[in-house]
Structure formats: structure tokens, C-alpha cells
Design an enzyme around this catalytic site. Structure first.
Site, mmCIF file in Angstrom:
data_model
loop_
_atom_site.group_PDB
_atom_site.id
_atom_site.type_symbol
_atom_site.label_atom_id
_atom_site.label_comp_id
_atom_site.label_asym_id
_atom_site.label_seq_id
_atom_site.Cartn_x
_atom_site.Cartn_y
_atom_site.Cartn_z
ATOM 1 N N GLN A 127 -7.462 -53.421 41.921
ATOM 2 C CA GLN A 127 -8.037 -54.012 43.613
ATOM 3 C C GLN A 127 -9.263 -54.238 43.560
ATOM 4 O O GLN A 127 -10.229 -53.117 43.210
ATOM 5 C CB GLN A 127 -6.985 -53.155 44.138
ATOM 6 C CG GLN A 127 -7.419 -53.909 45.438
ATOM 7 C CD GLN A 127 -8.705 -52.737 46.405
ATOM 8 O OE1 GLN A 127 -8.781 -51.665 46.063
ATOM 9 N NE2 GLN A 127 -9.328 -53.750 47.205
ATOM 10 N N HIS A 275 -3.307 -54.774 56.164
ATOM 11 C CA HIS A 275 -3.764 -53.360 55.707
ATOM 12 C C HIS A 275 -3.491 -52.013 56.666
ATOM 13 O O HIS A 275 -4.208 -50.831 56.664
ATOM 14 C CB HIS A 275 -5.703 -53.418 55.637
ATOM 15 C CG HIS A 275 -6.253 -52.938 55.307
ATOM 16 N ND1 HIS A 275 -6.944 -53.614 54.660
ATOM 17 C CD2 HIS A 275 -6.799 -51.328 54.683
ATOM 18 C CE1 HIS A 275 -7.554 -53.120 53.774
ATOM 19 N NE2 HIS A 275 -7.401 -51.594 53.610
#
Length: 381
Positions: A127, A275
Site C-alpha cells: 500500500q 478508512h
């Protein structure tokens, strides 16, 4: 009362961890409304029970980005995972590989790419954020390629850090934070021995590898604040798309138009995500956002989803709402904090068992058979 394995692991993690680490993991932005909605909205989805369907043959396997997954689950990127267990990213990656699912290493991991990748026998995901320091981004991509990373997960919903008030109260940030963290560690001896002493070095391994000097926890908040880039736009991702020849996933999509833009950009997948409620409080839960996004782009790219997933039932619900695969975040870190890689393995086994029960009792013999027909009603109707 034990509501789920994740709930049980969460309670045990709260007892074991110093408060600054528990609340950094457990908390959300502002008043944490979206954090709670993520869990509550998923729990509100009613599954359609079917019986007498001959469910003797059942498969959880799925294909994603030319990989075979034992079930439609991957471990999400979680910053500082190496502070929750000794060399935590390595332990979690091993558990994921043993289960036959992907592990995603965070940009801000404790263990660097080069430490984690050789420890597993399947390709790792990585990521990355869009940061002001483009040199770091290029360095990270080059190192990821060299380590055999197959899939890039690009997080786009963090152009600025969210307002996470728990961190200031817990000692993660704020006045006298280093002293408060040290005192908390002293009162949590199990963590202090296993991670605090034996889990060193405690730095941001990927960033330290680029800078050539240690980037410790004390530098973490400042480095993030200085490097996140609010000027980010789709054009800033073009050079990365050209450089990265493997699957590229855009993480942080909540709007159907943004999903369509990801298709136009050439992304191989998206993650429907807020998130974990850690950025903009008040936005929709991932479960509420997912159906409209699936209607807009299903079949044009892979749809992944995260935020609020705690059980195998939640995995089935997200698949029924339109996801191809889900990402587990907090759920696996709670287990990692309590029992290391063995805890993650146990959690994944329990999620698989919960999925099997849900699939048998909804009449879905394969992942492809989990659909809107598996639901009594669509969320919000």
C-alpha cells in the site's frame, strides 16, 4: 458475553496494550459516528435463509488479480502493525500466506518490505500514499517490485490526516506524549517485554530505508503531517500507472462517480472504504455506499470493500452487496495484539467457519452464488 471472535479479541487487546496503541487502532475521526455506522449498518443487513438445498459441496475459493484465494478475504494495510506484536507485519503475513489469502503491507509499517516479503511463499501486496516526497514514492515502488510485490494498493482518501481526538487523549500525540507512552508501557509488562524490548527496532522501516536514518514513533505524526499532499488529483497517479505493470487498486472510494473515474483511469480494482471511519466523520458507511458503486462499475474492475467487517457473516454480507473480496483491518490487528500470528490464524479460521455456516443456510454453494438474492432486503430500503 462474546458477540464474535473479533469482539473477544478486542477486549483482550485492550487489556494487553498500552492505551496509546489500543486507541490509535480502535479510534476514529471526530465524534466517531462513521466508525460506529460501519459496524451497525452491516449488522442491520438481513440474510435470506434457504433450506433443503443439498449443500454437501461448498467452495469459498475465488480468483482475484490472477491469484487463487482460499476465501474472498485479504488483510488490509494497517500502519504500525509491528507495534502490536513482535515484528507484527511478519507474523500477520505468515498467517495470511498459510491461509491462502493476500497480506497488504502498509507504507508506514514497522517491518520494511525486504523483511516481510522473504518470509512468505505467496506474492505480497503493498500500500502506498500520494506524498509530497515523490522520491520516496519512486523508491518504495522500486523496492516493492524488487521484492516481488504483485499488487499495489493506492490509498487516496488521506490527502490530509483526519482529526483523531483519541490520539491526543491517549498519549499517541499531544503534550508530553513520549513520557506518557513510556509510563503506559511500564504498566503493561507483557507488551513491554514482547514488543517493547524484544520487538525492536521500533521505526518506520520503509521510510528509514529511504532516508538512511531511523524514523521512530516520535517522528511518525510529524512526518505524516508534512508529507501528505492535499493537491492530489488523478493526474498525479498517471506516472505510477505507467511505472507499475501489475494490478493497481485505488483505495478510498465512496462515490459512484469516483468509481467511474477509477475505471477511466485504468485501475484494476477499487476499495470501497471510508478508512475505517478514521478520516471524514459523517460520511456513509462502506455498506451503504457499496450497492450504488457496484451498480455503476461491477464487471469493469474488481470491487473490494473494507470498514466495519468483523465476522464471516459480514464478509458474506459485503459480497452480497456487490464486493468481490473484502479487506480485514482492525479485526486481525486485535487478534495479532493478543496472540501474534497464532491469533490471526485463529481469527481467519473462525471467519471461514462463519462464512461456511452462512453460505449453507443461504443456499450459496460458491462465492459467485452470493448476491443480492442472498439478502432479505437491500440496505436503506
Amino acid at each position: 458475553m462474546i458477540i464474535s471472535a473479533s469482539t473477544d479479541y478486542r477486549a483482550a487487546a485492550q487489556r494487553k496494550l498500552p492505551p496509546f496503541l489500543f486507541h490509535y487502532l480502535d479510534g476514529g475521526a471526530y465524534a466517531e459516528h462513521t466508525l460506529r455506522r460501519n459496524v451497525d449498518d452491516l449488522a442491520d443487513i438481513a440474510l435470506r435463509q434457504r433450506v433443503l438445498r443439498n449443500m454437501s459441496e461448498l467452495s469459498l475459493e475465488t480468483r482475484l488479480f490472477n491469484e487463487t484465494l482460499s476465501m474472498p478475504v485479504a488483510l488490509a494495510p494497517v500502519g504500525l502493525a509491528g507495534m502490536y506484536a513482535r515484528r507484527g507485519e511478519v507474523q500477520a503475513a505468515r498467517a495470511a500466506a498459510a491461509k491462502g489469502i493476500p497480506f497488504t503491507l502498509s507504507t508506514v509499517s514497522v517491518c520494511p518490505i525486504e523483511e516481510v516479503a522473504p518470509e512468505i511463499d505467496r506474492p505480497m501486496w503493498f500500500q502506498l500514499y500520494v506524498l509530497k516526497d515523490r522520491g520516496f514514492m519512486k523508491n518504495a515502488l522500486e523496492r516493492a517490485k524488487a521484492a516481488g510485490v504483485t499488487t499495489l494498493v493506492f490509498t487516496v482518501d488521506m490527502p490530509v490526516p483526519g482529526a483523531r481526538y483519541r490520539d491526543a487523549h491517549s498519549g499517541m500525540s499531544g503534550p508530553n506524549a513520549p513520557l506518557r507512552r513510556m509510563l503506559q508501557a511500564m504498566t503493561h509488562p507483557s507488551w513491554a517485554w514482547d514488543v517493547g524490548l524484544l520487538g525492536k527496532p521500533h521505526d518506520l522501516g520503509n521510510i528509514s530505508a529511504y532516508r538512511g536514518s531511523r524514523t521512530g514513533l516520535a517522528d511518525y505524526i510529524g512526518w505524516l503531517g508534512d508529507n501528505f499532499d492535499p493537491s492530489i488529483s488523478w493526474k498525479d497517479l498517471e506516472w505510477i500507472r505507467e511505472f507499475w505493470d501489475g494490478p493497481m487498486v485505488i483505495k478510498g472510494i465512496l462515490d459512484p462517480q469516483d468509481a467511474k473515474d477509477a475505471v477511466s483511469f485504468g485501475a484494476d480494482g477499487i476499495v470501497v472504504s471510508n478508512h475505517g471511519g478514521r478520516q471524514l466523520d459523517g460520511v456513509m458507511s462502506s455498506a451503504r455506499a457499496l450497492p450504488a458503486i457496484a451498480d455503476a462499475v461491477k464487471g469493469e474492475l474488481a470491487i473490494l470493500a473494507d470498514s466495519g467487517i468483523r465476522t464471516g457473516l459480514d464478509v458474506v454480507r459485503m459480497i452480497a452487496l456487490g464486493a468481490d473480496t473484502v479487506l480485514l483491518g482492525r479485526a486481525f490487528i486485535y487478534a495479532l495484539a493478543v496472540a501474534g500470528g497464532a491469533g490471526v490464524s485463529n481469527l481467519l479460521d473462525l471467519i471461514e467457519k462463519e462464512m461456511r455456516v452462512a453460505m449453507v443456510l443461504t443456499g450459496a454453494k460458491s462465492i459467485s452464488e452470493i448476491s443480492a438474492d442472498s439478502l432479505v432486503r437491500e440496505l436503506g430500503h
